[in-house]
Design a protein around this motif. Structure first.
Motif, PDB file in Angstrom:
ATOM      1  N   LYS A 118       3.568   2.524  -7.635  1.00 25.07           N
ATOM      2  CA  LYS A 118       3.490   2.415  -9.093  1.00 25.07           C
ATOM      3  C   LYS A 118       4.668   3.100  -9.796  1.00 25.07           C
ATOM      4  CE  LYS A 118      -0.990   3.807  -8.838  1.00 25.07           C
ATOM      5  NZ  LYS A 118      -2.169   4.480  -9.340  1.00 25.07           N
ATOM      6  N   SER A 119       5.309   4.023  -9.093  1.00 18.57           N
ATOM      7  CA  SER A 119       6.253   4.914  -9.765  1.00 18.57           C
ATOM      8  C   SER A 119       7.622   4.263  -9.986  1.00 18.57           C
ATOM      9  CB  SER A 119       6.412   6.195  -8.945  1.00 18.57           C
ATOM     10  OG  SER A 119       7.570   6.878  -9.340  1.00 18.57           O
ATOM     11  N   GLU A 120       8.023   4.263 -11.244  1.00 21.34           N
ATOM     12  CA  GLU A 120       9.346   3.752 -11.614  1.00 21.34           C
ATOM     13  C   GLU A 120      10.424   4.623 -10.978  1.00 21.34           C
ATOM     14  OE1 GLU A 120       9.772   1.133 -13.698  1.00 21.34           O
ATOM     15  OE2 GLU A 120      11.973   1.255 -13.725  1.00 21.34           O
ATOM     16  N   THR A 121      10.228   5.940 -11.046  1.00 18.28           N
ATOM     17  CA  THR A 121      11.211   6.882 -10.496  1.00 18.28           C
ATOM     18  C   THR A 121      11.416   6.635  -9.005  1.00 18.28           C
ATOM     19  OG1 THR A 121      10.192   8.478 -11.985  1.00 18.28           O
ATOM     20  CG2 THR A 121      11.779   9.351 -10.397  1.00 18.28           C
ATOM     21  N   TRP A 122      10.293   6.583  -8.291  1.00 19.78           N
ATOM     22  CA  TRP A 122      10.368   6.399  -6.834  1.00 19.78           C
ATOM     23  C   TRP A 122      11.068   5.073  -6.516  1.00 19.78           C
ATOM     24  CZ3 TRP A 122       9.035   3.198  -2.848  1.00 19.78           C
ATOM     25  CH2 TRP A 122       8.995   3.760  -1.553  1.00 19.78           C
ATOM     26  N   ARG A 123      10.678   4.017  -7.251  1.00 17.30           N
ATOM     27  CA  ARG A 123      11.228   2.687  -7.001  1.00 17.30           C
ATOM     28  C   ARG A 123      12.739   2.662  -7.227  1.00 17.30           C
ATOM     29  NH1 ARG A 123       7.160  -0.066  -9.704  1.00 17.30           N
ATOM     30  NH2 ARG A 123       8.454  -0.244 -11.548  1.00 17.30           N
ATOM     31  N   LYS A 124      13.167   3.313  -8.307  1.00 15.43           N
ATOM     32  CA  LYS A 124      14.603   3.335  -8.616  1.00 15.43           C
ATOM     33  C   LYS A 124      15.384   4.063  -7.538  1.00 15.43           C
ATOM     34  CE  LYS A 124      15.188   2.746 -13.538  1.00 15.43           C
ATOM     35  NZ  LYS A 124      15.081   3.423 -14.816  1.00 15.43           N
ATOM     36  N   LEU A 125      14.807   5.132  -7.017  1.00 23.44           N
ATOM     37  CA  LEU A 125      15.517   5.962  -6.037  1.00 23.44           C
ATOM     38  C   LEU A 125      15.548   5.336  -4.646  1.00 23.44           C
ATOM     39  CD1 LEU A 125      14.145   9.518  -6.947  1.00 23.44           C
ATOM     40  CD2 LEU A 125      16.502   8.711  -7.255  1.00 23.44           C
ATOM     41  N   HIS A 126      14.442   4.627  -4.280  1.00 22.42           N
ATOM     42  CA  HIS A 126      14.295   4.296  -2.857  1.00 22.42           C
ATOM     43  C   HIS A 126      14.222   2.815  -2.508  1.00 22.42           C
ATOM     44  CE1 HIS A 126      13.858   8.456  -1.727  1.00 22.42           C
ATOM     45  NE2 HIS A 126      12.923   8.626  -2.639  1.00 22.42           N
ATOM     46  N   THR A 127      14.264   1.923  -3.491  1.00 17.58           N
ATOM     47  CA  THR A 127      14.150   0.510  -3.111  1.00 17.58           C
ATOM     48  C   THR A 127      15.334  -0.314  -3.611  1.00 17.58           C
ATOM     49  OG1 THR A 127      12.972  -0.211  -5.093  1.00 17.58           O
ATOM     50  CG2 THR A 127      11.626   0.658  -3.300  1.00 17.58           C
ATOM     51  N   HIS A 128      15.544  -1.435  -2.954  1.00 20.85           N
ATOM     52  CA  HIS A 128      16.541  -2.397  -3.418  1.00 20.85           C
ATOM     53  C   HIS A 128      15.950  -3.179  -4.577  1.00 20.85           C
ATOM     54  CE1 HIS A 128      17.994  -1.989   0.851  1.00 20.85           C
ATOM     55  NE2 HIS A 128      19.085  -1.764   0.155  1.00 20.85           N
ATOM     56  N   GLU A 129      16.813  -3.635  -5.438  1.00 19.67           N
ATOM     57  CA  GLU A 129      16.321  -4.460  -6.542  1.00 19.67           C
ATOM     58  C   GLU A 129      16.080  -5.882  -6.048  1.00 19.67           C
ATOM     59  OE1 GLU A 129      18.690  -4.296 -10.083  1.00 19.67           O
ATOM     60  OE2 GLU A 129      18.651  -2.089 -10.046  1.00 19.67           O
ATOM     61  N   ASN A 130      15.209  -6.574  -6.735  1.00 25.13           N
ATOM     62  CA  ASN A 130      14.937  -7.987  -6.441  1.00 25.13           C
ATOM     63  C   ASN A 130      14.488  -8.239  -5.004  1.00 25.13           C
ATOM     64  OD1 ASN A 130      15.790  -8.578  -9.073  1.00 25.13           O
ATOM     65  ND2 ASN A 130      17.922  -8.612  -8.348  1.00 25.13           N
ATOM     66  N   VAL A 131      13.750  -7.302  -4.470  1.00 27.94           N
ATOM     67  CA  VAL A 131      13.232  -7.479  -3.115  1.00 27.94           C
ATOM     68  C   VAL A 131      11.731  -7.257  -3.140  1.00 27.94           C
ATOM     69  CG1 VAL A 131      13.191  -6.494  -0.795  1.00 27.94           C
ATOM     70  CG2 VAL A 131      15.360  -6.746  -1.987  1.00 27.94           C
ATOM     71  N   THR A 132      11.000  -8.136  -2.473  1.00 25.32           N
ATOM     72  CA  THR A 132       9.564  -7.906  -2.336  1.00 25.32           C
ATOM     73  C   THR A 132       9.386  -6.804  -1.301  1.00 25.32           C
ATOM     74  OG1 THR A 132       9.282 -10.261  -2.666  1.00 25.32           O
ATOM     75  CG2 THR A 132       7.368  -9.045  -1.869  1.00 25.32           C
ATOM     76  N   PHE A 133       8.540  -5.868  -1.610  1.00 21.16           N
ATOM     77  CA  PHE A 133       8.389  -4.768  -0.648  1.00 21.16           C
ATOM     78  C   PHE A 133       6.958  -4.244  -0.607  1.00 21.16           C
ATOM     79  CE2 PHE A 133       7.821  -1.004  -3.287  1.00 21.16           C
ATOM     80  CZ  PHE A 133       8.281  -1.430  -4.524  1.00 21.16           C
ATOM     81  N   SER A 134       6.669  -3.526   0.470  1.00 18.55           N
ATOM     82  CA  SER A 134       5.419  -2.766   0.535  1.00 18.55           C
ATOM     83  C   SER A 134       5.769  -1.362   1.011  1.00 18.55           C
ATOM     84  CB  SER A 134       4.435  -3.439   1.489  1.00 18.55           C
ATOM     85  OG  SER A 134       4.952  -3.425   2.792  1.00 18.55           O
ATOM     86  N   VAL A 135       4.891  -0.420   0.701  1.00 20.90           N
ATOM     87  CA  VAL A 135       5.143   0.974   1.080  1.00 20.90           C
ATOM     88  C   VAL A 135       4.145   1.414   2.135  1.00 20.90           C
ATOM     89  CG1 VAL A 135       5.388   3.344   0.245  1.00 20.90           C
ATOM     90  CG2 VAL A 135       5.902   1.433  -1.288  1.00 20.90           C
ATOM     91  N   SER A 136       4.638   1.997   3.210  1.00 21.98           N
ATOM     92  CA  SER A 136       3.765   2.603   4.212  1.00 21.98           C
ATOM     93  C   SER A 136       4.065   4.093   4.275  1.00 21.98           C
ATOM     94  CB  SER A 136       4.022   1.996   5.593  1.00 21.98           C
ATOM     95  OG  SER A 136       3.546   0.671   5.647  1.00 21.98           O
ATOM     96  N   GLY A 137       3.053   4.858   4.628  1.00 24.66           N
ATOM     97  CA  GLY A 137       3.249   6.298   4.788  1.00 24.66           C
ATOM     98  C   GLY A 137       3.460   6.623   6.251  1.00 24.66           C
ATOM     99  N   LEU A 138       4.279   7.624   6.521  1.00 25.72           N
ATOM    100  CA  LEU A 138       4.456   8.074   7.910  1.00 25.72           C
ATOM    101  C   LEU A 138       4.383   9.584   7.976  1.00 25.72           C
ATOM    102  CD1 LEU A 138       5.166   7.779  10.922  1.00 25.72           C
ATOM    103  CD2 LEU A 138       7.577   7.746  10.264  1.00 25.72           C
TER     104      LEU A 138
END
Lengths: 330, 382
Positions: free
Chosen positions: A99-119
């Motif tokens: 949900k986090s805009e901050t996290w998304r901006k820091l850690h994901t590519h733009e225009n890519v479908t993604f899912s998040v897993s925890g490790l």
């Protein structure tokens, strides 16, 4: 609270070393805090982040982002309570990351479908892993975790890290030989079979070992001829004891179903700390498999391919993989 | 399709079928445990279908599939036993040769272990795969084991075996091997009710068996299966029992009540009106489960089972020791426990000899009755 810069740096070295060989890529800053999106339920203002890696999914057109919590401890100092707390906290982090805009901006590519897993990555830094770390997970009710639908949380304990680190070491050893058994990274990828109920959509693109692969008993590295020839090799890393013909016949038959037994493929099966009788047991399984196909003393192509499978227990065992200390519990 | 390849490994679809169809045992929380054993936690919002789908596409090794199968079908059902008596003494050497011959014939398909046992006895253990096409593909291969005991008794050889078709075939093959060497046939005797033709005689076999077991006192009848002359032919099948006709169920219940009350009131069952009515309607007992208390010390309560594979014809006698309620401080423990091998052997032997005696007596009585009837008829004719 974020882990200390020093610890974060050390953690990053360790994780990079291991995950690099499984073709994971790192994205964004390491060892930082970011705002919680659900402060009322999570009862924290910020969540920590040790590192985020990503890879392409083979069975879906999307990227998986792995939000990591890297832990280290000395043998005998860990109990179920801190493991449970870490997992519960990580589940909340995964829920917020999506949900986090901050996290998304820091850690994901733009225009890519993604899912998040925890490790949750837990190893003991004194080099002697505890085989029964998994017992700490038994008391955690999966129903109690605040994980969003279809999200997953993975735990790699000391035993699993020991196994994966030895695979990494073995691949590098094979690659470093005078006559390399494994070519450079660009010619290697981890094998994801075509399944009955799922198609591997990204055979070329999804070359990383997924979390599902790393937590399974069979990890297959496929490599192609750097000179562009049709020949290929597969190294099958098998984590079980190898003390029954049943399990090896199962493995051989699985390789057949994966279409890895043919003229142009050389297959080697590697085990770690396997049973003392694993080599003769494997030979027996090869014979039984061939005999089962068409009876004894009948030569077939498939029989030849099965016969050509090499079985090599890993003899070079890496017992301590790092003497650096990761972040400790707290 | 090659049967060999058919059961060797599982693809994702096989695993999905296995997981999704085992609703009763592979519950949502069991599926979550399977994931957790790999170090994977799934969202609590994922339902059973999501979990089965996710788990099925994960790479599985032999042990992973075995663990699922084990969770789905824990353990084998408690097997019933049967026996045949061979009218000759078979020395250990002869049995050894017959077993070796059998082992050579099935090499690669079955695993045969044989060894002498106490008191001139002999034991043959056969491990084999059984295929059941009606089940989910992965569960079709079922590893079975047959323990076959040869015991020398009163100049005869008693063969005790699991009440399965396979075990019977193995015993027949072993017997044939001995016959071939001896160049002589060996007569065989089992418990069969084919000579008892009336419902009354058939039921009497069971009521007498449970009430005349030496050194035991009948405590309670737990369950009964009944058949009538109207019911269809066919082999007994546990699953089919549930589909028995209503009337048969009603018959079983009434019978149980009658047998039970007979014991409590000390009445003679066969004299009771209810029993006579049921028998007149053609109902007879085909299987029974009961508890008896040992008269010696300790006064444990043992639960027994006895019945026939072919209920209608009364062939294929099979029986089992379900377990024991141990005597404890003047009463009995509430939970049933397994009996050990030595105790089980002793109890099975007791059942066998009692069943044999009861059948001999009943056949003699039936013959007498027939002669009396025939005599009577003759008399009227004269």
């Amino acid at each position: 609270m974020a882990e200390t810069a020093n610890t974060a740096e050390q953690a990053e070295i360790m994780a990079s070393e291991l995950f690099g060989e499984f073709f994971w890529n790192k994205l964004g800053p390491v060892n930082h805090d970011w705002p919680c999106e659900d402060q009322e339920r999570h009862k924290v203002k910020e969540h920590p982040c040790d590192a985020v890696y990503y890879y392409e999914e083979p069975y879906a057109v999307r990227q998986t982002y792995v939000h990591c919590d890297l832990k280290s401890y000395a043998k005998g100092t860990i109990g179920p309570a801190p493991v449970k707390a870490a997992i519960e906290s990580l589940a909340k982090q995964v829920a917020c990351a999506e949900k986090s805009e901050t996290w998304r901006k820091l850690h994901t590519h733009e225009n890519v479908t993604f899912s998040v897993s925890g490790l949750l990555f837990v190893y003991n830094h004194d080099g002697e892993y505890e085989a029964d770390f998994q017992k700490n997970l038994v008391h955690i009710a999966p129903e109690s975790l605040q994980l969003p639908r279809a999200s997953r949380l993975f735990v790699l304990g000391p035993k699993e890290i020991f196994w994966l680190d030895n695979i990494r070491d073995e691949i590098q050893r094979m690659r470093g030989k005078k006559n390399p058994e494994v070519p450079g990274h660009e010619h290697c990828f981890y094998f994801h079979p075509q399944l009955v109920r799922r198609a591997n959509l990204q055979v070329r693109k999804a070359k990383a070992a997924t979390l599902e692969t790393l937590t399974s008993p069979i990890i297959i590295l496929e490599h192609h001829d750097p000179k562009g020839g049709a020949q290929r090799g597969v190294a099958v890393f098998y984590s079980r004891l190898g003390d029954t013909t049943d399990e090896f016949m199962y493995l051989i038959d699985t390789l057949r179903k994966y279409e890895l037994l043919d003229d142009r493929t050389s297959v080697v099966i590697k085990t770690l700390g396997a049973s003392a009788i694993s080599s003769p047991t494997f030979q027996k399984a090869q014979l039984q498999y061939i005999e089962g196909l068409v009876g004894a003393n009948v030569s077939t192509d498939l029989g030849d391919y099965v016969n050509a499978i090499r079985y090599e227990p890993m003899s070079h065992i890496k017992t301590t993989y790092s003497n650096i200390d990761l972040g400790t519990w707290g | 399709m090659s049967e060999f390849l058919d059961h060797l490994s599982a693809n994702d679809n096989d695993i999905y079928d296995l997981l999704i169809s085992g609703k009763q045992r592979l519950t949502e929380s069991v599926l979550r445990e399977l994931a957790r054993d790999r170090g994977i936690f799934c969202s609590p919002e994922d339902d059973r279908d999501d979990l089965a789908d996710y788990l099925s596409v994960l790479p599985h090794g032999f042990h992973d599939v075995a663990a699922i199968v084990q969770k789905r079908e824990p353990g084998h059902r408690r097997e019933k036993t049967t026996f045949v008596r061979l009218n000759t003494v078979m020395p250990v050497e002869e049995l050894k040769a017959a077993a070796a011959e059998y082992a050579a014939a099935v090499m690669g398909k079955e695993n045969v272990v044989y060894r002498p046992a106490a008191a001139d006895g002999f034991v043959v253990n056969v491990v084999y795969d059984e295929f059941n096409r009606s089940r989910t593909r992965l569960l079709q291969r079922d590893r079975q084991e047959a323990d076959i005991e040869f015991v020398v008794q009163d100049g005869q050889t008693l063969v005790r075996l699991p009440a399965t078709d396979k075990a019977k075939k193995i015993v027949a093959a072993l017997k044939e091997n001995v016959e071939r060497r001896r160049k002589a046939t060996i007569d065989e005797e089992g418990i069969e009710l084919t000579g008892l033709t009336t419902p009354e005689q058939r039921s009497k076999f069971f009521t007498r068996l449970i009430s005349t077991l030496p050194k035991f006192r009948l405590r309670n009848v737990m369950s009964l299966k009944v058949s009538s002359h109207l019911s269809e032919d066919g082999e007994d099948d546990e699953a089919l029992d549930l589909e028995d006709q209503d009337e048969e169920e009603a018959g079983a219940e009434m019978f149980a009540a009658v047998v039970h009350s007979m014991h409590l009131s000390g009445q003679n069952l066969v004299q009771s009106q209810e029993y006579k009515d049921l028998t007149a309607r053609g109902f007879y007992i085909t299987a029974i489960s009961w508890r008896s208390e040992a008269e010696g010390n300790p006064p444990d309560i043992i639960q027994f089972d006895a019945g026939f594979q072919d209920r209608k014809r009364g062939t294929g006698f099979k029986y089992a020791i379900q377990g024991a309620f141990r005597a404890h401080k003047g009463s009995h423990r509430k939970t049933i426990v397994h009996v050990n091998d030595a105790e089980k052997t002793r109890l099975l032997a007791l059942l066998e000899s009692t069943a044999r005696q009861v059948l001999t007596d009943l056949l003699a009585e039936a013959k007498e009755a027939n002669e009396a009837v025939e005599g009577g008829l003759d008399g009227t004719e004269v």
